[in-house]
Design an enzyme around this catalytic site. Structure first.
Site, mmCIF file in Angstrom:
data_model
loop_
_atom_site.group_PDB
_atom_site.id
_atom_site.type_symbol
_atom_site.label_atom_id
_atom_site.label_comp_id
_atom_site.label_asym_id
_atom_site.label_seq_id
_atom_site.Cartn_x
_atom_site.Cartn_y
_atom_site.Cartn_z
ATOM 1 N N HIS A 261 -3.640 -5.365 0.135
ATOM 2 C CA HIS A 261 -3.236 -5.763 1.486
ATOM 3 C C HIS A 261 -3.211 -7.277 1.614
ATOM 4 C CE1 HIS A 261 -2.967 -1.837 3.420
ATOM 5 N NE2 HIS A 261 -3.988 -1.475 2.661
ATOM 6 N N CYS B 231 0.836 -1.192 0.000
ATOM 7 C CA CYS B 231 0.000 0.000 0.000
ATOM 8 C C CYS B 231 0.880 1.255 0.000
ATOM 9 C CB CYS B 231 -0.988 -0.028 1.165
ATOM 10 S SG CYS B 231 -2.393 1.102 0.914
ATOM 11 N N GLU C 62 -1.417 -8.795 3.641
ATOM 12 C CA GLU C 62 -1.102 -9.111 5.048
ATOM 13 C C GLU C 62 -2.329 -9.124 5.945
ATOM 14 O OE1 GLU C 62 -1.435 -4.656 5.475
ATOM 15 O OE2 GLU C 62 -1.241 -6.150 3.889
#
Length: 245
Positions: free
Chosen positions: A177, A88, A179
């Site tokens: 994202h 990001c 993660e």
């Protein structure tokens, strides 16, 4: 391997990667740049991971540490030539540090979104094991609008053509994202800038239900994160080695 993590907000940490790194026996050190922590000497690390945040890459007057962070990123990828993973904001910082351009989007991209690997992305070692198209979790209002010289687009969609890039041999930026964990939506929606972009993108009713919407997707997101982590480990193994200390 030894990993250096740049954070820009306490709740925008490496997420699921923390468990994956622990499982693989890796060590990591986190620098909380928004809290004034100092960037250490870079020579002792194998991977630089740069996470997200509510600020924009051009807000150097408001966040003067962005100048030092971009210089460190530039030194890491250009001089040391070691693997980099930006997520990001970290993706955007890679582009900005190397001479690319980051701009505001006409409309934030928040929530679930399909992205497609380019032919280069399908051949890239970071995306080995991925389908040509896959679902991701997004939360951003800016995008890489001009690539730095030497960069290649690995994935994109109609909302954001540069969803994943590689610069050089092993500096990677991911706009999505990978993660994300179950706690992410609840934590991030407490940040005023994130809540505003969330409601602007999908409306207040859908924003309130976002945690429930992504819950069934978390297993697939975790599997994607594991693939990224394993592939990145193989990339690090073939990269220039740090000075062992």
């Amino acid at each position: 391997m030894r990993i250096l993590v740049f954070q820009h907000l306490s709740v925008e940490h490496p997420g699921i990667f923390r468990a994956l790194w622990t499982e693989a026996g890796h060590d990591w050190e986190t620098v909380e740049l928004d809290a004034g922590e100092t960037i250490p000497a870079l020579d002792g690390f194998d991977l630089l991971a740069v996470m997200g945040g509510p600020m924009d890459v051009w807000q150097e007057r408001t966040h003067p540490w962005l100048v030092r962070e971009k210089a460190a990123i530039r030194h890491w990828v250009r001089v040391l030539g070691r693997p980099y993973l930006g997520i990001c904001l970290g993706h955007q910082l890679l582009a900005a540090a190397l001479g690319g351009k980051v701009s505001l989007m006409a409309r934030p991209e928040v929530g679930l979104a399909q992205i497609d690997l380019t032919p280069n992305g399908q051949d890239d070692p970071l995306f080995q094991g991925f389908a040509p198209g896959f679902e991701t979790f997004q939360w951003h209002g800016a995008e890489v609008s001009r690539l730095p010289e030497g960069a290649t687009i690995l994935a994109g969609n109609s909302a954001c053509p540069a969803q994943a890039i590689r610069w050089g041999r092993h500096a990677y930026g991911l706009q999505f994202h990978t993660e994300v964990e179950a706690s992410a939506v609840g934590e991030w929606e407490q940040i005023p800038e994130y809540k505003e972009s969330l409601e602007k993108a999908i409306g207040a009713r859908n924003a309130a239900a976002l945690g429930e919407t992504i819950a069934p997707k978390l297993a697939a997101f975790s599997a994607s994160a594991r693939l990224i982590s394993e592939n990145l480990g193989n990339i690090v193994a073939g990269a220039p080695q740090r000075q062992r200390v």
